[in-house]
Design an enzyme around this catalytic site. Structure first.
Site, PDB file in Angstrom:
ATOM      1  N   CYS A  67      -7.583 -30.876  -0.048  1.00  0.00           N
ATOM      2  CA  CYS A  67      -7.180 -29.975   1.040  1.00  0.00           C
ATOM      3  C   CYS A  67      -5.665 -30.013   1.217  1.00  0.00           C
ATOM      4  O   CYS A  67      -5.105 -31.026   1.632  1.00  0.00           O
ATOM      5  CB  CYS A  67      -7.933 -30.404   2.298  1.00  0.00           C
ATOM      6  SG  CYS A  67      -7.197 -29.920   3.854  1.00  0.00           S
ATOM      7  N   CYS A  70      -4.289 -30.669   4.704  1.00  0.00           N
ATOM      8  CA  CYS A  70      -4.502 -32.083   5.060  1.00  0.00           C
ATOM      9  C   CYS A  70      -3.337 -32.935   4.577  1.00  0.00           C
ATOM     10  O   CYS A  70      -2.880 -33.832   5.280  1.00  0.00           O
ATOM     11  CB  CYS A  70      -5.790 -32.623   4.447  1.00  0.00           C
ATOM     12  SG  CYS A  70      -7.278 -31.841   5.060  1.00  0.00           S
TER      13      CYS A  70
END
Ligand SMILES: [Zn+2]
Length: 143
Positions: A67, A70
């Site tokens: 991600c 993230c």
């Protein structure tokens, strides 16, 4: 598997301290007694012990290695551990390795940030946010 403790270098005096991921008190430096940043990792097995039973508020970062957002928010989340040392625990949970936590805390999109106090989610925020916004998020619940 998440480790039960990790080495944290004291920001005040540089002493290396072994800090448990779960404890009844707050970690402080063995040498100078300064509060230490409490940055931990949890998974399905340890989430209750590390997060829900924590005596200090916990900022939980639900993330995954694939991600991109993230990875952007991760260093900001980690800085919160230093900024709020002695008042906040920061716990990172890899949702790929922790499907039960991801399901229980509705991590449909990540990063999802949770603020947990006394075993309850008191606040949540989804998406990569700038540091000022994350500081505001934490300071709403942590004095
Ligand atoms: Zn120290």
């Amino acid at each position: 598997m998440a480790s039960d403790s990790q080495i944290v270098t004291c920001p005040s005096c540089g002493t290396k301290n072994r800090v448990p991921v779960a404890a009844s008190g707050k970690p402080s430096c063995a040498s100078c007694k300064a509060p230490l940043p409490w940055l931990t990792i949890a998974d399905d097995r340890s989430f209750a012990k590390v997060v829900l039973e924590s005596k200090v508020p916990v900022l939980v970062d639900l993330w995954a290695p694939w991600c991109g957002p993230c990875r952007m928010v991760s260093p900001i989340v980690e800085r919160m551990a230093a900024q709020y040392a002695g008042r906040l625990k920061v716990t990172k949970v890899n949702v790929d390795e922790s499907p039960a936590v991801a399901r229980d805390y509705d991590a449909m999109s990540i990063p999802t940030l949770l603020l947990v106090k006394g075993g309850k989610v008191v606040d949540r925020m989804v998406g990569a946010v700038p540091e000022t916004q994350l500081t505001q998020f934490v300071s709403r619940s942590v004095t």
